[in-house]
Design a protein around this motif. Structure first.
Motif, mmCIF file in Angstrom:
data_model
loop_
_atom_site.group_PDB
_atom_site.id
_atom_site.type_symbol
_atom_site.label_atom_id
_atom_site.label_comp_id
_atom_site.label_asym_id
_atom_site.label_seq_id
_atom_site.Cartn_x
_atom_site.Cartn_y
_atom_site.Cartn_z
ATOM 1 N N THR A 37 0.946 -1.314 -0.099
ATOM 2 C CA THR A 37 0.004 -0.109 -0.062
ATOM 3 C C THR A 37 1.025 1.342 -0.031
ATOM 4 O OG1 THR A 37 -1.679 -1.019 1.260
ATOM 5 C CG2 THR A 37 -1.765 1.000 1.395
ATOM 6 N N TYR A 38 1.843 1.342 0.876
ATOM 7 C CA TYR A 38 2.698 2.496 0.706
ATOM 8 C C TYR A 38 3.435 2.618 -0.397
ATOM 9 C CZ TYR A 38 2.065 2.011 5.958
ATOM 10 O OH TYR A 38 1.399 1.617 7.230
ATOM 11 N N VAL A 41 1.160 4.262 -2.881
ATOM 12 C CA VAL A 41 0.915 5.689 -2.584
ATOM 13 C C VAL A 41 2.177 6.419 -3.135
ATOM 14 C CG1 VAL A 41 0.602 7.288 -0.797
ATOM 15 C CG2 VAL A 41 -0.788 5.351 -0.773
ATOM 16 N N HIS A 191 -7.485 10.441 -4.889
ATOM 17 C CA HIS A 191 -6.442 10.839 -3.713
ATOM 18 C C HIS A 191 -7.364 10.355 -2.429
ATOM 19 C CE1 HIS A 191 -4.441 13.561 -6.411
ATOM 20 N NE2 HIS A 191 -3.759 13.850 -5.030
ATOM 21 N N GLY A 194 -6.330 6.691 -1.762
ATOM 22 C CA GLY A 194 -4.979 6.749 -1.435
ATOM 23 C C GLY A 194 -5.010 7.091 0.038
ATOM 24 N N LEU A 198 -3.802 4.406 3.329
ATOM 25 C CA LEU A 198 -3.043 4.854 4.103
ATOM 26 C C LEU A 198 -3.388 4.595 5.695
ATOM 27 C CD1 LEU A 198 -1.273 8.038 2.800
ATOM 28 C CD2 LEU A 198 -0.136 5.768 3.111
#
Length: 423
Positions: A37-38, A41, A191, A194, A198
């Motif tokens: 995931t990171y 992003v 966004h 995203g 996070l």
């Protein structure tokens, strides 16, 4: 004199003695699915979402400190307190959702570890996946708790690999500082997703159960009483919990930030904006940042997986055992807590089984994020109510400052969950 002696013992503790449940929980937060995931992003948004990690740190630290205090004060885990003080249907719903999310996360993490090992040592990925699952079960079930806790602590060192990547890649630190300190956000679906990814990856329910359960384990290991029974121990213990949690969550946040920055400096800068897994991020780094960055990234996936898989399985076992009043605890021998250890093995094997189903890993992670996103807010509300309830916590209810941090964290996660459903 007793209090002075206790404070003296506290002062003489070495760093690794003060650090424990919080450090391991924070490191487990950066599991292979979180790394994916990171990485996505960072690849998709560059440095523009880096501020979210800095903003999220006090939220994560607050709710985890509250969970740790519940475990240390009551001598019971989250599910046990739910069973004692709230409607049983609430407990059953929470446990079912937690098990679902944990099993999916287990499957994704085992698959990512196998794929990362295959990048370094080419071989059969299914065999690697089975090997990691068996290794995790054997270590968690058969290693004595003292030794196992030490292994988990040392495994956290694998997270330094992601910080090391920053020194290998060419990072424009001026742009990084702007991304971290100046919030940038567009109210569009990309966004929004995203940001949801996070926070949903960072503040996860399995961490609540694990850290509270580990505080109870620490009391068993040190033969101490819950703080509401022995309030004179509260000062040193609460200071230890604060230090342990701040260091653990800070380490977790710093590592996650390093992954976002590293992938932004390499993948995003090269126009690679779509990453579907942690091992794909490692592969993409190789031609851009060199073999060393690639190897560090891949080794980090394996190391964090070895840490996160036991935490995911263990938190599921704690929740089940507390819900059904089974004998629990990693400090117990297998014959003393058969159902608890069976739950660990079964959760891990179910996660393993997901890797042999015709299910996309990213689709599995999507549904895990959905379940975590929906489960976190109501569980956080109940956790806050427990922490502020004198019937549960005695005179050791949480302070006003910690309560503000916990409720703010709950409000943010609620907004994130609503955004997840609406977008």
């Amino acid at each position: 004199m007793v209090e002075t002696d206790r404070e003296g013992v506290e002062a003489r503790r070495g760093p690794l003695e003060v650090l424990g449940p919080g450090l391991v929980t924070g490191a487990a937060d950066d599991d292979p699915s979180g790394i994916g995931t990171y990485s996505q992003v960072g690849a998709q948004f560059g440095y523009s979402m880096a501020w979210a990690m800095l903003f999220g740190f006090p939220l994560l630290a607050s709710i985890q400190a509250i969970c740790a205090r519940i475990g240390a004060t009551t001598g019971r885990g989250i599910a046990h307190n739910l069973r004692r003080h709230y409607n049983p249907w609430l407990l059953r719903g929470v446990v079912v959702l937690l098990l679902t999310a944990n099993v999916i996360n287990l499957g994704a993490d085992l698959g990512a570890m196998a794929a990362a090992l295959n990048l370094l040592v080419p071989g059969p990925i299914p065999l690697f996946t089975v090997g990691f699952a068996v290794l995790s079960i054997v270590a968690e079930v058969f290693l004595p708790y003292n030794r196992y806790a030490s292994v988990l602590k040392w495994t956290t060192l694998s997270l330094f690999s992601y910080i090391a990547v920053l020194f290998v890649a060419k990072v424009p630190w001026g742009e990084v500082a702007h991304g971290v300190l100046v919030p940038q956000f567009r109210f569009d679906s990309d966004h929004a997703m995203g940001l949801v990814a996070l926070f949903g990856t960072t503040i996860s329910p399995y961490l609540f159960f694990w850290q509270a359960g580990q505080e109870v384990e620490e009391q068993h290991r040190r033969h101490t009483k819950p703080l509401h029974v022995a309030p004179r121990d509260a000062g040193p213990e609460l200071r230890r919990i604060r230090t342990d949690t701040l260091v653990g969550m800070g380490f977790s946040n710093l590592t996650a930030q390093a992954i976002v920055i590293a992938t932004a400096a390499t993948l995003h800068a090269a126009g690679l904006t779509q990453i579907t897994s942690a091992d794909e991020a490692a592969s993409a780094l190789r031609p851009l940042a060199g073999d060393l960055a690639f190897a560090l990234f891949a080794l980090g996936i394996i190391g964090t997986g070895l840490l996160a898989v036991p935490v995911l399985a263990g938190s599921a076992a704690y929740a089940l055992s507390e819900a059904f009043h089974w004998t629990e605890g990693l400090d117990r021998r297998p014959r003393e807590a058969k159902a608890f250890y069976a739950a660990i093995a079964l959760a891990t094997l179910c996660g393993l089984g997901i890797n042999f189903l015709p299910i996309s890993p990213m689709q599995a992670l999507y549904w895990a994020a959905v379940v975590n996103g929906l489960l976190a807010p109501p569980l956080m509300v109940v956790t806050m109510l427990i922490a502020q309830n004198p019937r549960v916590m005695g005179h050791l209810t949480i302070s006003r400052g910690l309560a503000i941090g916990g409720w703010l964290s709950t409000a943010v996660m609620t907004a994130v969950a609503v955004m997840y459903l609406v977008v």
